[in-house]
Scaffold this active site. Structure first.
Site, short mmCIF file in Angstrom:
data_model
loop_
_atom_site.label_atom_id
_atom_site.label_comp_id
_atom_site.label_asym_id
_atom_site.label_seq_id
_atom_site.Cartn_x
_atom_site.Cartn_y
_atom_site.Cartn_z
N GLY A 184 0.80 -1.21 0.00
CA GLY A 184 0.00 0.00 0.00
C GLY A 184 0.84 1.27 0.00
O GLY A 184 1.93 1.33 -0.58
N SER A 185 0.35 2.28 0.68
CA SER A 185 0.95 3.60 0.61
C SER A 185 2.32 3.71 1.28
O SER A 185 2.98 4.75 1.14
CB SER A 185 0.01 4.64 1.22
OG SER A 185 -1.15 4.76 0.41
N THR A 186 2.76 2.69 2.00
CA THR A 186 4.14 2.74 2.51
C THR A 186 5.13 2.79 1.34
O THR A 186 6.25 3.26 1.49
CB THR A 186 4.47 1.53 3.40
OG1 THR A 186 4.25 0.32 2.67
CG2 THR A 186 3.61 1.53 4.65
#
Length: 573
Positions: free
Chosen positions: A296-298
């Protein structure tokens, strides 16, 4: 005279006659070789007979009775393994002596009676299997491994002929499940088959065992990089968070960004290595190193760092964040924050469009090369055997680059993600992770630069902004200046993204001005906590990191800094 001559002739004739008689007593020359041949034949037969006898004796001496081999095994000394200790010398794994029960069936007088007697002490044994072993013609048979002292004493009191005990050693883990996925476990023969136990065997201990040099108690302990105090805190917080967020699974890591040492790592559900029967259950997988996930956004950590490092943007640049089309797909925001955003705001608001634009600026080939350089697309090389291989598209297309920019389309391990994030904020050096102690000098020998130092300094600033103003606020423990990035990825269920199933993560670093540790958490499929608007990472993965830092910072030798106000408070106190 005549008489004298006559007598002389008589004497001559007599002497000649005697000489002839004597000569007739000597063997003839033709008989000597015949006797010599007989002597040689007799000697040869003698040597042959005794040679055969000697050869048979040697053969019988070399061929051991199988029963003797079994008895030798039963009487052999127990195999000793070195202790495994944490970085402070606290014992994580050690050997304890136990007795195992065996039988020599040929010496059993009455198999029925022996079976009945043994079942009074060991009722868990299968009666039929036990009887079959006791009544067989084998020279040796195991009956029960790892008896308790009481069981051994009760069996001795039965006085059954043909029953014996072998002193063995079994592994004992004082901390139980505290560090199960790291330490691993052994089988019934005390051989390492998982975790660092397997690493010890693969690193030469198995060869020592087979050569007989591992049968004493003088082996040096194997020291790990793990701090048992921090490890306990991490697992304790995971237990609480798993219940609180009703998650399917959960995990966390503490990593030294300057040496690559893993200080703590845990994944739940886990198991107790003292009874490792549940270790191979699918749900007990070590998700942090042996599981791969879309992070995801990591991944926007790497996308932002990439755009900065290639010089396509700077920390003050504005980027177009309006929706756009790629290969028939629309790249758009979940929460639109305007037509354009600054680079720090793209990170803070977790803009999918802004991240995709940054990847587009860099280009597809450079994007793939950059992630490869950071190691998120490769299997990590470390001591722990259970490390998974990340997956990526066979052929990268533009749409792949766009989605990978915000964390969809590539699956990697949380450990890969944490190691790469450490390189982003430690000055730009990728350092292979290790579960063994490593000095700074040793780390300097294995690290290599993957980012410019200025890129790393800019990323620290962006991390701090998000930690103070963005989705990472719940992880920012007062005094410790935690910065980082959340990630909420939709899980793939039956080949499709499920909007109501998510995999959350938070990558935090502290103290962010000069980072010393990465603290990362993952929360698999959490449920909405009562009173919270949703189950995104900011409401579960981030607070989990904050709780770990709050409790573990003292053991990590990080002192809180409350600024001038804190100093004035201390002076007045």
């Amino acid at each position: 005279m005549i008489d004298f001559r006559r007598n002389l002739n008589f004497l001559r004739r007599r002497g000649a006659s005697e000489t002839s008689a004597v000569g007739s007593l000597r063997p003839r020359r033709s008989e000597a070789p015949r006797n010599k041949a007989r002597f040689i034949i007799a000697t040869g037969l003698f040597c042959s007979i005794y040679g055969v006898i000697g050869a048979r004796l040697l053969m019988w001496g070399a061929m051991a009775d199988p029963n003797d081999a079994y008895r030798a095994m039963a009487n052999a000394g127990p195999v000793t393994r070195p202790d495994i200790v944490d970085r402070n010398g606290e014992v994580l794994a050690t050997d304890i002596k136990t007795a195992s029960l065996f039988a020599e069936p040929r010496r059993i007088l009455d198999a029925d009676e022996a079976t009945e007697a043994l079942l009074t002490v060991l009722p868990d044994l299968n009666p039929k299997v036990l009887h079959d072993r006791l009544s067989s013609k084998a020279g040796f048979a195991w009956l029960k491994r790892e008896l308790t002292p009481r069981q051994q004493q009760e069996i001795l009191a039965l006085g059954i002929p043909g029953i014996g005990f072998r002193t063995e050693k079994r592994r004992f883990y004082p901390g139980g499940p505290t560090a199960a996925h790291i330490v691993g476990f052994t089988n019934v023969d005390n051989q390492g088959i998982a975790g660092m136990e397997k690493y010890v065997d693969d690193s030469g201990f198995r060869a020592l065992q087979s050569s007989g040099f591992a049968s004493n108690d003088s082996l040096e302990p194997v020291k790990l990089s793990i701090d048992l105090r921090v490890q306990h805190i991490v697992r304790d917080e995971l237990v609480l968070a798993m219940q609180k967020y009703r998650a399917v699974a959960i995990g966390a890591l503490v990593l030294d960004v300057n040496t690559g040492e893993v200080i703590a790592m845990a994944s739940m559900p886990d198991f107790d290595p003292n009874s490792p029967g549940d270790a191979l259950k699918k749900e007990n997988l070590n998700r942090f190193s042996a599981g791969t996930f879309e992070m995801g956004s990591t991944f926007k950590i790497f996308t932002t760092a990439m755009a900065l490092d290639f010089g396509k943007v700077n920390i003050n640049s504005m980027v177009d964040t309006r929706p756009f089309f790629v290969a028939g797909h629309t790249i758009k925001e979940f929460h639109n924050k305007g037509a354009s955003l600054s680079v720090p705001d793209i990170f803070k608001y977790s803009s999918n469009v802004g991240s995709a634009r940054e990847a587009d600026m860099v280009g597809l080939e450079n994007h793939q090369e950059f992630l490869t350089r950071l190691g998120v697309l490769s299997r990590l090389k470390t001591e722990l055997p259970e490390v998974a291989m990340p997956t990526q598209p066979r052929t990268w297309k533009k749409i792949n680059s766009m989605t990978i920019a915000f964390g969809h389309g590539v699956s990697t391990t949380p450990l890969n993600t944490a190691v790469a994030a450490a390189a982003v904020i430690n000055g730009g050096f990728l350092i292979p992770p290790t579960f063994l102690p490593r000095t700074q000098a040793q780390a300097d020998e294995v690290k290599h630069r993957v980012l410019q130092e200025k890129t790393s300094l800019d990323m620290r600033t962006i991390f701090r902004i998000n930690g103070e103003e963005g989705s990472g606020r719940a992880a920012n423990v007062p005094g410790y200046h935690v910065g980082g990035k959340t990630g909420t990825a939709e899980k793939v269920i039956n080949g499709h993204y499920a909007k109501d199933r998510r995999f959350n993560a938070y990558v935090g670093a502290f103290p962010i001005e000069k980072p010393r540790y990465i603290v990362m958490s993952i929360v698999d499929d959490p449920q909405i906590e009562p009173g919270k608007p949703n189950a995104q990472a900011g409401w579960n993965a981030a607070p989990l990191v904050g709780n770990i830092i709050r409790r573990a910072a003292t053991f990590l030798n990080v002192k809180p800094d409350f600024g001038d106000a804190g100093k004035q408070l201390l002076v007045s106190y």
